[in-house]
Design a protein around this motif. Sequence first.
Motif, mmCIF file in Angstrom:
data_model
loop_
_atom_site.group_PDB
_atom_site.id
_atom_site.type_symbol
_atom_site.label_atom_id
_atom_site.label_comp_id
_atom_site.label_asym_id
_atom_site.label_seq_id
_atom_site.Cartn_x
_atom_site.Cartn_y
_atom_site.Cartn_z
ATOM 1 N N ILE A 152 0.795 -1.313 0.185
ATOM 2 C CA ILE A 152 0.248 -0.181 -0.161
ATOM 3 C C ILE A 152 0.852 1.088 -0.156
ATOM 4 C CG2 ILE A 152 -1.910 1.267 1.131
ATOM 5 C CD1 ILE A 152 -2.545 -1.554 2.601
ATOM 6 N N ASP A 153 0.647 1.921 -0.994
ATOM 7 C CA ASP A 153 1.468 3.220 -1.190
ATOM 8 C C ASP A 153 3.017 2.932 -1.300
ATOM 9 O OD1 ASP A 153 -0.835 4.820 -1.354
ATOM 10 O OD2 ASP A 153 -0.882 5.106 0.643
ATOM 11 N N GLY A 154 3.669 1.945 -1.286
ATOM 12 C CA GLY A 154 4.938 1.555 -1.445
ATOM 13 C C GLY A 154 5.623 1.644 -0.111
ATOM 14 N N GLU A 155 4.694 1.670 1.068
ATOM 15 C CA GLU A 155 5.143 2.122 2.375
ATOM 16 C C GLU A 155 4.874 0.971 3.504
ATOM 17 O OE1 GLU A 155 3.678 5.793 3.213
ATOM 18 O OE2 GLU A 155 4.937 6.815 2.090
ATOM 19 N N ILE A 156 3.508 0.266 3.244
ATOM 20 C CA ILE A 156 3.112 -0.704 4.109
ATOM 21 C C ILE A 156 3.145 -1.975 3.064
ATOM 22 C CG2 ILE A 156 1.057 -1.682 5.529
ATOM 23 C CD1 ILE A 156 0.455 1.519 5.910
ATOM 24 N N GLY A 157 3.629 -3.084 3.861
ATOM 25 C CA GLY A 157 3.345 -4.491 3.219
ATOM 26 C C GLY A 157 2.808 -5.513 3.924
ATOM 27 N N PHE A 216 8.380 3.641 -5.496
ATOM 28 C CA PHE A 216 9.648 3.060 -4.687
ATOM 29 C C PHE A 216 9.861 4.500 -3.728
ATOM 30 C CE2 PHE A 216 9.779 0.336 -8.116
ATOM 31 C CZ PHE A 216 9.907 -0.992 -7.452
ATOM 32 N N PRO A 217 8.993 4.860 -2.902
ATOM 33 C CA PRO A 217 9.490 5.853 -1.944
ATOM 34 C C PRO A 217 10.781 5.746 -1.058
ATOM 35 C CG PRO A 217 7.441 4.878 -1.110
ATOM 36 C CD PRO A 217 7.782 4.417 -2.388
ATOM 37 N N LYS A 218 11.300 6.733 -0.616
ATOM 38 C CA LYS A 218 12.609 6.546 0.318
ATOM 39 C C LYS A 218 11.893 6.103 1.690
ATOM 40 C CE LYS A 218 16.801 6.997 1.660
ATOM 41 N NZ LYS A 218 17.820 6.176 1.153
#
Length: 400
Positions: A152-157, A216-218
């Motif tokens: 989710i949003d590249g931040e939660i897996g 791919f957010p930091k």
Amino acid sequence: MNFALIFFGLILLIILWFYIDFTLGRRKHLSLVRKSETPMIHGNFDIFPHGKELFADYFGELRKAKKHIHVLFYIVKTDAFSHEFLHILKEKAAEGIEVRMLLDRIGSYQITKQIVLSLQEAGVRFSFSNTLKFPFLFYSSQVRNHRKISIIDGEIGYLGGFNVGKEYIDEDPKLSPWRDYHLKITGESVTFLQSEFLIDWREYAQEDLLGSSFYFPKLPKGDVRHQFIPTEANHLEASFINLIQKATTSITIGTPYFIPSNRLLQELILAARKGIRISVVVPYTADHMLVQEASFRYLRRLLKEGIQVFQYKNGFYHAKTIVIDDKICDIGTANFDKRSLFLNKEINCLIYDREFIGRLTDVLRRDILDSKPLTLADLSKPNLLRSLKESIAGAVSFFL
């Protein structure tokens, strides 16, 4: 007489076709796959052993998504609970959030063309994975994408054993309560889950998004040291053997299906003869025909070596874990069976954090308390029906 000869001739031709199809298909598959694993990375983890708590958290995070949602499941069913899940994805797509969904073609056989069209009309980008392919129809029907990951949003897996259906939230009387282990992950390691999803998406949806920084957010490092190991074809066996060989004091295995390869079985026996304490937790109630009978021949061997086997009785046990010396634990999508070892696409997480492993072993201890010890006497009682089922299961154990 002629009819009987024709019938048996056809059966032999079908068996021969299956054999050639599977042999050549597997040879090609093995030539294409490459082993991969992450370096040591750091993230933060929560573990969910109950479906209701997991999906309350998961659905809540889906509803809060701001950019994109990527989901990959082996099974999504068509009951009321599954429709709630699909409705959330449609709502988010209608809000302008990018939603991509990848489902195993056979595992999610209940998902019809009409359901796919309704998702696509709502803006969900959809693809089936592991569809049947020429020329190896039989082999491709056996190779499943058994991974269950969401980003989710590249931040939660999310990663683990739960699929989407009413049984996973304790609404199937035969299999309730459902016991499983599923991880919620934050920190830098989510980037790898994102990559794995996009690799599968590229293969099956024919769309390459791996080069886009949008996904791919930091991300900051977390506290838990771990690595991910995606596997397919024949790579999982070596990973499990490597884990077992690291043990010096104890091994605990939790699995819904205990159908190991001969090499894995011998490694466990060798470890037991070295004095390593080994416990195996399996279900008391089976969810599929013959899988329990297929396990009995292996469980007898373990029991003869003094290895403890526990049958979980408080519902159905679907968790997939290995704990080595309270120093390393494995949680993921792979079962301790030949299908996961040699056929399926799987993804597992090796965790090297004592605090987290302590949390997991607390869960395992509770599960063992809810289990019945299996004895050699239990499996030695004369039972004609069980013996017949064991013979059939032994012949097809590679595909169970």
